[in-house]
Scaffold this active site. Structure first.
Site, PDB file in Angstrom:
ATOM      1  N   GLU A  68      -9.566   1.711  -5.630  1.00  0.00           N
ATOM      2  CA  GLU A  68      -8.292   2.455  -5.633  1.00  0.00           C
ATOM      3  C   GLU A  68      -7.135   1.508  -5.274  1.00  0.00           C
ATOM      4  O   GLU A  68      -6.100   1.491  -5.931  1.00  0.00           O
ATOM      5  CB  GLU A  68      -8.389   3.604  -4.628  1.00  0.00           C
ATOM      6  CG  GLU A  68      -7.104   4.378  -4.396  1.00  0.00           C
ATOM      7  CD  GLU A  68      -6.776   4.539  -2.929  1.00  0.00           C
ATOM      8  OE1 GLU A  68      -5.753   3.983  -2.486  1.00  0.00           O
ATOM      9  OE2 GLU A  68      -7.556   5.214  -2.206  1.00  0.00           O
ATOM     10  N   HIS A  69      -7.340   0.681  -4.229  1.00  0.00           N
ATOM     11  CA  HIS A  69      -6.290  -0.269  -3.844  1.00  0.00           C
ATOM     12  C   HIS A  69      -5.995  -1.245  -4.981  1.00  0.00           C
ATOM     13  O   HIS A  69      -4.850  -1.494  -5.315  1.00  0.00           O
ATOM     14  CB  HIS A  69      -6.741  -1.085  -2.621  1.00  0.00           C
ATOM     15  CG  HIS A  69      -6.390  -0.452  -1.315  1.00  0.00           C
ATOM     16  ND1 HIS A  69      -5.780  -1.152  -0.303  1.00  0.00           N
ATOM     17  CD2 HIS A  69      -6.565   0.802  -0.854  1.00  0.00           C
ATOM     18  CE1 HIS A  69      -5.597  -0.346   0.731  1.00  0.00           C
ATOM     19  NE2 HIS A  69      -6.076   0.840   0.420  1.00  0.00           N
ATOM     20  N   GLU A 141      -6.813  -1.493   7.870  1.00  0.00           N
ATOM     21  CA  GLU A 141      -6.925  -0.038   7.712  1.00  0.00           C
ATOM     22  C   GLU A 141      -8.159   0.466   8.468  1.00  0.00           C
ATOM     23  O   GLU A 141      -8.119   1.510   9.116  1.00  0.00           O
ATOM     24  CB  GLU A 141      -7.014   0.306   6.222  1.00  0.00           C
ATOM     25  CG  GLU A 141      -6.626   1.735   5.918  1.00  0.00           C
ATOM     26  CD  GLU A 141      -6.626   2.043   4.420  1.00  0.00           C
ATOM     27  OE1 GLU A 141      -6.605   1.110   3.597  1.00  0.00           O
ATOM     28  OE2 GLU A 141      -6.670   3.241   4.076  1.00  0.00           O
TER      29      GLU A 141
END
Lengths: 426, 431
Positions: A68-69, A141
């Site tokens: 996704e990143h 994160e």
């Protein structure tokens, strides 16, 4: 396109499945300025085992989120976020256990934004260097989640409740697992699960539905490609292997997650009906209008942070409640005891009718939120159910179903408690 | 008195129900729900912050007809799952206390059934018919809501970013009302007695201006008719809310605290003479977005994307007071280089190193969110109810036009007026 008007909800929805297999859903909202588009795949963090083109793959934990990143990277150094921003649009994405979503919202230049969304999600571009660089960001994160009590308490709960289902592993993976991710693995996952046939485009706003479908055809082409096949090797009993997990962190008050492991309801109307029954059961058992809530609140065992409902992820389901409490064990015992009483005695007809009316009204109100509506529509679409049919489904639910559900689920042996204590008290 | 603002698609009707009791109505038939907010408007002071924060939760514990939480929720269930929540706002020097109702629009109710009428009636009951014991609220209600509020305040430290931000503002704005904690301090809450709380409330009902806001499908006259019996006789001794004042800052400096955390939080506070009442306001908003307001900002693009120094970074502009804060989630040993890099990015703005792309993106982002203001009852209420207190004299359309007209030189001028005041750093415990 197929047009359906839902009189109960004052909504009109357009649908089509394109030649390439992509489902397009447009909820037309006339007179609104905001437009929102979700482009989703039903590939999430738990789908680490799959076959593609006759070969079996087992990829590291955290790969869906990593992908996704990295999908925001484009060839020629193009910056997707900046391109959206130049049109006044906001773009973002999130990865869940069983779904990854990319979305944008805008008030102008909708068609250009839609083109860009479809283009960047369908254009994988990964280099050794860019993949390596992302590790630092995702590590931060992971660090941020390690300091977030809400993340830790749920990860601990899932780890205690499940023996093999990958919900045990955090969505982000671990600092170690993400080091194994290579451009090649990312390309493979993209090829397997980002085929139009495996995806859904859901749009809400004052837009022209056929133009949306045309743009999707132009950007994604008409070719139909085979998607990867998910392997679900996990075997789960409904009993939990560990009933209690505890940890200490920098929190002000002890907090808890209390869950009852349920059998997986699968997909389709029966599954959604079960989900609605479960939500009503949660309401009857510990919702704000229940006698248990009042008692626990007045005894100071729970406060307004308390709440809960039914959670489902591909292959597993749980009835969950959470909040702050100085004695989480007492809350658990009270929920178990009250669950037994309701399973034995059932709930009154009048109370049941009021609960249904309330649940229906709250769902109708939530349709004002573009984001919540788009998200629900996508999630239910993946589960093969038309979300806007919820009023009819509510009308069919009988109160005996609530009683039966509580009898099946509220049991000592499938109950798990995760608690986080303040460091000082440890 | 009825006043209509805005010539475009959207109009707000302002009805003075009684002196200093103002109803603002935004009639809109697009939504599936309506909202109704009731606020008593006072000044943010150390003496009053705590009781105002506590009051709404006590009001929500029971009424004459619904003596406990359960009967209250049952009543709301009957109103098709309507909700009433505490509303405590801080807008610059002002603090408000009251209730916020959300409810399904009448058109979805069963034939012949209504939601707005009984909702308004219930709001009146919650505000004016609390059970009383010896002139005070019920001690059991007050005590349990006191402990809930204290735990809400204490739980702010669970969110380390928010915690760091609050600690910074507390220090930086120490002599100003903006440095006071929004919900009061735990020791002040502990000291509140049921009789004193009710006395403060009854007094505020007479001396504070009342702001009521409605968004929904009913005409303004109908809403006014439903509300009049509730507010008749209130706010008789009130004076209008005084205008907002400038920020008084504390002693500049650096502050470091330790906690058992994995990630550090760096928070920097800047002052600016530009507020929502000054000429350069729109340019300052553009600067904030361009500097640290989103994924295309200088801070995000450089400190996170290019240099990988942090996961999260962003800036917030408190326009009523003229404060900008920058916060970043970082590794403990990177504090100095992240701090330098943040200042370096601000310096780039001061020196005019701003591309057309950055400027357009910032302007567009602001305009886009302003355009969407009218797309949900919550954002309509939030915008107008806050603007009525903050001194912002623009509708979203006017605000948007001001943003569209912002030039690069104006943004540069705003950057040059920003001054670093206080730096706060939350780090892991040294072992």
């Amino acid at each position: 396109m197929n047009k359906t008007h839902y009189r109960d909800l004052d909504e009109t929805v357009y649908r089509i499945t394109l030649e390439n297999g992509l489902d397009v859903v447009v909820i037309r909202r006339e007179g609104f300025t905001k437009k929102l588009a979700y482009f989703i795949t039903d590939f999430g963090s738990i789908h680490t085992d799959f076959t593609l083109e006759g070969r079996e793959y087992h990829v590291p934990a955290g790969v869906a989120h990593y992908l996704e990143h990295k999908l925001f990277d484009m060839p020629d150094g193009r910056d997707v976020s900046a391109e959206f921003a130049s049109m006044g649009a906001m773009t973002n994405a999130f990865t869940g256990y069983d779904m990854t979503a990319y979305y944008f919202s805008c008030t102008e230049h909708f068609e250009k934004c839609l083109r860009l969304l479809l283009e960047f999600v369908s254009t994988p571009y990964f280099t050794e260097e860019s993949v390596r660089k992302e590790q630092g960001i995702i590590d931060q994160e992971i660090g941020m989640n390690a300091d977030s009590p809400d993340s830790v308490i749920f990860d601990n709960l899932a780890g205690a409740m499940y023996t093999s289902h990958p919900i045990r592993v955090p969505i982000l993976g671990t600092s170690e697992s993400i080091r194994e991710i290579t451009p090649e693995i990312l390309y493979t996952c993209h090829r397997a699960f980002y085929t139009p046939e495996n995806m859904l485009l859901c749009i809400i706003g004052d837009v022209e539905p056929t133009a949306c479908a045309d743009i999707a055809r132009q950007v994604l082409g008409t070719e139909r490609r085979e998607a990867g096949r998910k392997l679900r090797p996990w075997q789960e009993e409904t009993a939990v292997p560990t009933a209690l997990t505890e940890e200490s962190m920098e929190v002000a008050m002890p907090m808890f997650n209390l869950a009852f492991k349920c059998r997986d309801g699968g997909i389709g109307e029966a599954a959604i009906r079960r989900e609605m029954v479960a939500d009503l059961a949660a309401e009857a058992l510990f919702g704000e209008s229940s006698s248990l809530y009042l008692r626990l609140y007045e005894e100071g065992l729970i406060d307004s942070s308390f709440g809960g409902g039914f959670e489902t992820v591909d292959g597993c389901a749980m009835l969950l409640c959470s909040g702050d409490s100085r004695d989480a064990g007492a809350v658990r015992d009270a929920v178990l005891a009250q669950g037994e009483i309701l399973a034995r005695e059932g709930i009154g007809q009048e109370e049941f009718a009021r609960m249904k009316r309330s649940a229906l009204g709250r769902r109708i109100r939530s349709l004002d939120s573009f984001d919540a509506t788009c998200y629900r529509l996508c999630a239910y679409h993946v589960a093969k159910f038309d979300y806007f049919d919820f009023p009819a489904l509510y009308r069919q639910i009988r109160r005996e179903e609530i009683q039966a559900f509580l009898g099946e689920v509220i049991r000592q042996d499938n109950c798990c408690l995760s608690v986080i204590y303040p460091v000082k008290e440890a | 008195m009825t006043l209509i603002i805005g010539k475009e698609l959207f109009t707000i009707e302002i009805i003075e129900l009684f002196p200093n009791v103002t109803l603002r109505c935004f009639r809109d038939t697009r939504f599936k729900q309506g909202c109704l907010s009731f606020q008593l408007v006072g000044q943010m002071t150390a003496q009053d912050a705590a009781w105002r924060a506590l009051l709404p939760s006590v009001l929500l514990r029971g009424t004459g007809r619904c003596p406990d939480l359960r009967t209250i929720t049952q009543r709301l269930d009957t109103l098709y799952g309507a909700s009433v929540s505490p509303l405590v706002r801080r807008v610059g020097d002002c603090q408000t206390t009251g209730l916020y109702c959300s409810f399904m629009d009448d058109r979805f109710a069963l034939p012949g059934d209504r939601v707005l009428d009984p909702m308004t009636e219930f709001l009146g009951e919650l505000l004016l018919d609390s059970p009383v014991e010896q002139e005070g609220f019920l001690p059991a209600f007050v005590e349990s809501e006191k402990s809930n509020l204290i735990s809400t305040i204490e739980c702010e430290r669970n969110d380390k970013r928010l915690y760091a931000q609050n600690r910074l503002l507390e220090r930086m704005c120490a002599p100003d009302s903006f440095g006071l904690p929004r919900l009061g301090r735990p020791e002040q809450i502990r000291a509140i007695e049921p009789i004193a709380l009710r006395r403060s409330y009854l007094d505020a009902l007479q001396t504070n201006p009342i702001h009521i806001f409605y968004v929904g499908s009913a005409p303004a006259e109908e809403v006014a008719r439903l509300l009049a019996p509730i507010v008749r006789g209130l706010s008789k001794k009130s004076v209008p809310v005084p205008p907002q004042s400038g920020l008084e800052t504390g002693v500049p400096g650096e502050l470091t605290e330790e906690m058992d955390v994995t990630q550090g939080k760096l928070c920097m506070g800047f002052t600016t003479p530009i507020t929502n009442r000054t000429e350069e306001f729109a340019a300052m908003q553009v600067l904030n977005v361009l500097f640290g307001g989103g994924m295309t900002s200088k801070l995000f693009q450089n400190v996170r994307e290019k240099l990988s120094l942090c996961y999260s970074i962003g800036s917030v502009y408190y326009s009523v007071k003229g404060v900008v804060t920058v916060s970043a989630g970082i590794d403990f040993d990177r504090k100095d280089c992240v701090r330098e890099e943040i200042l370096h990015q601000l310096d780039a703005c001061c020196r005019g190193h701003i591309s057309q792309t950055e400027l357009t993106a910032a302007r567009e982002a602001l305009c886009s969110s302003l355009r969407a203001t009218h797309d949900s009852p919550g954002s309509i209420e939030g915008y107008y109810a806050t603007a009525a207190l903050s001194g912002l004299g623009m509708t979203p359309e006017q605000y948007m036009h001001a943003v569209e007209a912002v030039k690069k030189e104006q943004v540069v001028s705003c950057a040059r007026q920003m001054e670093l005041h206080t730096t706060y750093f939350l780090r892991g415990e040294s072992r």
